[in-house]
Design a protein around this motif. Structure first.
Motif, PDB file in Angstrom:
ATOM      1  N   ASP A   1       4.986  -0.436  11.363  1.00 21.24           N
ATOM      2  CA  ASP A   1       4.663  -1.539  12.265  1.00 21.24           C
ATOM      3  C   ASP A   1       3.515  -2.364  11.713  1.00 21.24           C
ATOM      4  N   GLY A   2       3.186  -2.148  10.423  1.00 21.48           N
ATOM      5  CA  GLY A   2       2.117  -2.904   9.814  1.00 21.48           C
ATOM      6  C   GLY A   2       2.555  -4.311   9.453  1.00 21.48           C
ATOM      7  N   THR A   3       1.599  -5.100   9.005  1.00 23.03           N
ATOM      8  CA  THR A   3       1.843  -6.481   8.602  1.00 23.03           C
ATOM      9  C   THR A   3       2.029  -6.544   7.091  1.00 23.03           C
ATOM     10  N   VAL A   4       2.964  -7.388   6.663  1.00 24.68           N
ATOM     11  CA  VAL A   4       3.111  -7.666   5.233  1.00 24.68           C
ATOM     12  C   VAL A   4       2.467  -9.020   4.969  1.00 24.68           C
ATOM     13  N   HIS A   5       1.432  -9.026   4.157  1.00 20.99           N
ATOM     14  CA  HIS A   5       0.767 -10.260   3.761  1.00 20.99           C
ATOM     15  C   HIS A   5       1.408 -10.739   2.459  1.00 20.99           C
ATOM     16  N   ILE A   6       2.025 -11.912   2.505  1.00 22.90           N
ATOM     17  CA  ILE A   6       2.662 -12.490   1.334  1.00 22.90           C
ATOM     18  C   ILE A   6       1.780 -13.616   0.814  1.00 22.90           C
ATOM     19  N   VAL A   7       1.347 -13.491  -0.410  1.00 18.90           N
ATOM     20  CA  VAL A   7       0.486 -14.507  -1.016  1.00 18.90           C
ATOM     21  C   VAL A   7       1.348 -15.366  -1.932  1.00 18.90           C
ATOM     22  N   GLY A   8       1.593 -16.594  -1.507  1.00 20.07           N
ATOM     23  CA  GLY A   8       2.440 -17.506  -2.264  1.00 20.07           C
ATOM     24  C   GLY A   8       3.701 -17.854  -1.500  1.00 20.07           C
ATOM     25  N   ALA A   9       3.917 -19.152  -1.278  1.00 17.78           N
ATOM     26  CA  ALA A   9       5.087 -19.613  -0.516  1.00 17.78           C
ATOM     27  C   ALA A   9       6.071 -20.365  -1.399  1.00 17.78           C
TER      28      ALA A   9
ATOM     29  N   ALA B   1     -12.648 -12.732   4.533  1.00 16.67           N
ATOM     30  CA  ALA B   1     -11.826 -11.595   4.133  1.00 16.67           C
ATOM     31  C   ALA B   1     -10.818 -11.226   5.219  1.00 16.67           C
ATOM     32  N   VAL B   2      -9.640 -10.767   4.781  1.00 15.08           N
ATOM     33  CA  VAL B   2      -8.646 -10.164   5.661  1.00 15.08           C
ATOM     34  C   VAL B   2      -8.617  -8.679   5.336  1.00 15.08           C
ATOM     35  N   GLU B   3      -9.098  -7.846   6.261  1.00 17.30           N
ATOM     36  CA  GLU B   3      -9.114  -6.400   6.064  1.00 17.30           C
ATOM     37  C   GLU B   3      -7.721  -5.847   6.359  1.00 17.30           C
ATOM     38  N   LEU B   4      -7.226  -4.985   5.472  1.00 15.62           N
ATOM     39  CA  LEU B   4      -5.892  -4.428   5.643  1.00 15.62           C
ATOM     40  C   LEU B   4      -5.944  -3.073   6.324  1.00 15.62           C
ATOM     41  N   LYS B   5      -5.012  -2.871   7.229  1.00 11.63           N
ATOM     42  CA  LYS B   5      -4.847  -1.568   7.860  1.00 11.63           C
ATOM     43  C   LYS B   5      -4.011  -0.672   6.956  1.00 11.63           C
ATOM     44  N   ASP B   6      -3.981   0.613   7.270  1.00 13.30           N
ATOM     45  CA  ASP B   6      -3.262   1.563   6.427  1.00 13.30           C
ATOM     46  C   ASP B   6      -1.770   1.256   6.341  1.00 13.30           C
ATOM     47  N   ALA B   7      -1.204   0.651   7.387  1.00  9.79           N
ATOM     48  CA  ALA B   7       0.235   0.372   7.412  1.00  9.79           C
ATOM     49  C   ALA B   7       0.582  -0.997   6.826  1.00  9.79           C
ATOM     50  N   ASP B   8      -0.440  -1.759   6.400  1.00 15.00           N
ATOM     51  CA  ASP B   8      -0.198  -3.105   5.873  1.00 15.00           C
ATOM     52  C   ASP B   8       0.185  -3.066   4.393  1.00 15.00           C
ATOM     53  N   ASP B   9       0.978  -4.051   3.997  1.00 13.96           N
ATOM     54  CA  ASP B   9       1.379  -4.213   2.595  1.00 13.96           C
ATOM     55  C   ASP B   9       1.044  -5.622   2.129  1.00 13.96           C
ATOM     56  N   VAL B  10       1.009  -5.791   0.809  1.00 12.50           N
ATOM     57  CA  VAL B  10       0.771  -7.100   0.204  1.00 12.50           C
ATOM     58  C   VAL B  10       1.873  -7.379  -0.809  1.00 12.50           C
ATOM     59  N   VAL B  11       2.497  -8.532  -0.694  1.00  9.97           N
ATOM     60  CA  VAL B  11       3.416  -9.019  -1.711  1.00  9.97           C
ATOM     61  C   VAL B  11       2.716 -10.182  -2.403  1.00  9.97           C
ATOM     62  N   LEU B  12       2.398 -10.003  -3.672  1.00  2.81           N
ATOM     63  CA  LEU B  12       1.708 -11.035  -4.437  1.00  2.81           C
ATOM     64  C   LEU B  12       2.759 -11.859  -5.172  1.00  2.81           C
TER      65      LEU B  12
ATOM     66  N   ASN C   1       0.213  -0.120  -1.819  1.00  2.00           N
ATOM     67  CA  ASN C   1       0.668  -1.171  -0.904  1.00  2.00           C
ATOM     68  C   ASN C   1       0.675  -2.555  -1.540  1.00  2.00           C
ATOM     69  N   LEU C   2       0.693  -2.615  -2.882  1.00  3.76           N
ATOM     70  CA  LEU C   2       0.728  -3.906  -3.568  1.00  3.76           C
ATOM     71  C   LEU C   2       2.019  -4.037  -4.370  1.00  3.76           C
ATOM     72  N   ILE C   3       2.751  -5.116  -4.104  1.00  3.99           N
ATOM     73  CA  ILE C   3       4.042  -5.368  -4.742  1.00  3.99           C
ATOM     74  C   ILE C   3       4.005  -6.760  -5.361  1.00  3.99           C
ATOM     75  N   LEU C   4       4.619  -6.902  -6.521  1.00  2.00           N
ATOM     76  CA  LEU C   4       4.677  -8.193  -7.199  1.00  2.00           C
ATOM     77  C   LEU C   4       6.020  -8.870  -6.964  1.00  2.00           C
TER      78      LEU C   4
ATOM     79  N   ALA D   1      11.066  -7.188  -3.673  1.00  2.00           N
ATOM     80  CA  ALA D   1       9.732  -6.873  -3.169  1.00  2.00           C
ATOM     81  C   ALA D   1       9.780  -6.496  -1.698  1.00  2.00           C
ATOM     82  N   ALA D   2      10.589  -7.224  -0.924  1.00  2.00           N
ATOM     83  CA  ALA D   2      10.715  -6.923   0.502  1.00  2.00           C
ATOM     84  C   ALA D   2      11.296  -5.532   0.722  1.00  2.00           C
ATOM     85  N   LYS D   3      12.276  -5.160  -0.071  1.00  2.00           N
ATOM     86  CA  LYS D   3      12.888  -3.836   0.077  1.00  2.00           C
ATOM     87  C   LYS D   3      11.892  -2.731  -0.242  1.00  2.00           C
ATOM     88  N   LEU D   4      11.042  -2.979  -1.247  1.00  2.27           N
ATOM     89  CA  LEU D   4       9.996  -1.987  -1.537  1.00  2.27           C
ATOM     90  C   LEU D   4       9.013  -1.867  -0.380  1.00  2.27           C
TER      91      LEU D   4
END
Length: 417
Positions: free
Chosen positions: A3-11, A246-257, A382-385, A408-411
């Protein structure tokens, strides 16, 4: 499911593809984009010099681009691409004036290569069968190490097609990547090679419907949002430091760079990415094309490589165009227009024009640079490219970008990530 948030950097398309896949599966998504618009290198904008809305690059989709079509079907943009009934590609030899049309048959058995009216002039069926050597290429092979660069099928078909697909001259381009392009298109038959033409622009087809789709499903988009650094700790991304804070990440959060390779290199310690790039030059001319001009035409023996006929303009693409990076714009426009006017059989002076140079359009698709492309999974949990420069198995194309976002989304959704 997390139920965490996925932060995607880059649109860009990679980031949008990841976001679309994630929200479709119920994940909460926040997109952070440096620019004030989405789409990255694949967008439409109003060009005042022309008085027209144009694409910042002339990109082409094919009916065999499965990830791109899945993305378009999801966001509701598929109907915005013209889809011919059969695969046809018009070509012109600028030096000789000869014209021909390549017409692969729809099915996977390539009987079209036995028909003189369907194949490149002065070629034989065996010439096409020999292209299968690209499908067995080694990672270190260049294209011209696997195929005869002096044959008509190379000079009149393979060279213009692979130069555009890899944005790299075939003499230095990766045969493995070329083989991937052939495997997913021509080797599957004409049904996978139909050119899909975004008549109203790439933005309206690939970007605007995605933003609408994401907005309706609760995704948050933060434009003009510059990522300054990433804070790591205990094998994870702990925080994203933006110009605003800063955006602090929770344990359930992921990042797609999903940023360009050279940006990722400044953000991630010790990451290995491609370091060489090739430019693309596009020329746009505000003039109504002749009614009988094909929508897309490949040109050999000219500066012009591909000619696109839109409703209100003619547009030219020149790939691997580093030689024009420092060229004066007006002489270049006049040079290209002289070719275009002859090809289109137009008796007209230079119309309103614009030259668009993308200096780092793609990574250099050489064997050496291809070997530097990283996997989507990183050593941080929690970091995906994502991006067309990651190891997608394809050159830096729309299909590769969208496929990387899907992956990346599937990961991010995988419980084993």
């Amino acid at each position: 499911m997390s139920d965490g948030t996925v932060h995607i950097v880059g649109a860009g398309l990679a980031g949008l593809s990841a976001a679309v896949t994630l929200v479709s599966r119920g994940r909460k998504v926040v997109i952070h984009e440096l620019a004030r618009h989405a789409g990255g290198r694949c967008r439409s904008y109003f060009e005042s010099a022309l008085g027209l809305t144009i694409d910042n690059g002339n990109h082409l989709l094919l009916s065999g681009n499965d990830s791109a079509l899945r993305y378009l079907n999801t966001i509701g943009g598929r109907h915005l691409l013209d889809d011919p009934e059969h695969s046809e590609f018009a070509f012109c030899d600028f030096a000789s004036g000869e014209r021909w049309t390549l017409r692969p048959n729809d099915g996977p058995l390539p009987w079209w290569i036995f028909s003189e009216s369907r194949r490149v002039p002065n070629t034989r069926a065996i010439d096409y069968l020999r292209l299968g050597s690209l499908l067995q290429a080694k990672s270190s092979d260049t294209i011209t190490q696997r195929v005869d660069s002096g044959s008509p099928v190379f000079t009149r078909l393979l060279h213009p097609v692979l130069l555009a697909a890899l944005n790299c001259d075939p003499s230095e381009g990766s045969a493995k990547l070329a083989g991937a392009v052939i495997r997913e298109t021509l080797a599957r038959g004409g049904k996978a090679c139909r050119p899909l033409f975004a008549a109203n622009g790439l933005g309206p087809a690939l970007v605007d419907p995605a933003l609408s789709f994401l907005g309706k499903r609760g995704a948050e988009l933060r434009f003009d949002h510059s990522l300054r650094s990433i804070e790591f700790g205990a094998g994870r991304v702990r925080a994203l430091q933006f110009a605003e804070g800063a955006v602090e990440l929770k344990d359930a959060d992921d990042v797609v760079l999903a940023v360009p390779a050279w940006v990722a290199r400044t953000l991630i310690p010790d990451i290995v990415v491609p370091t060489e790039y090739r430019s693309i030059c596009n020329a746009h001319f505000a003039i109504t094309p002749p009614a009988n001009l094909p929508k897309i035409m490949g040109i050999v023996n000219a500066t012009t490589e591909w000619l696109f006929a839109f409703e209100n303009r003619l547009s030219v693409t020149v790939s691997s165009a580093d030689r024009f990076n420092e060229a004066e714009r007006e002489p270049l426009a006049r040079q290209i227009w002289t070719e275009v006017a002859k090809i289109a059989r137009l008796d007209a002076e230079l119309p309103r024009w614009q030259i668009v140079k993308e200096r780092r359009a793609t990574f250099a698709a050489t064997p050496g640079q291809n070997a530097l492309r990283p996997k989507a999974r990183t050593r941080w949990k929690n970091l995906i490219l994502a991006g067309d420069w990651t190891d997608t198995g394809l050159p830096a194309t729309i299909e590769g970008a969208i496929r990387s976002g899907e992956g990346a989304a599937k990961l991010a959704m995988s419980a084993h990530f």
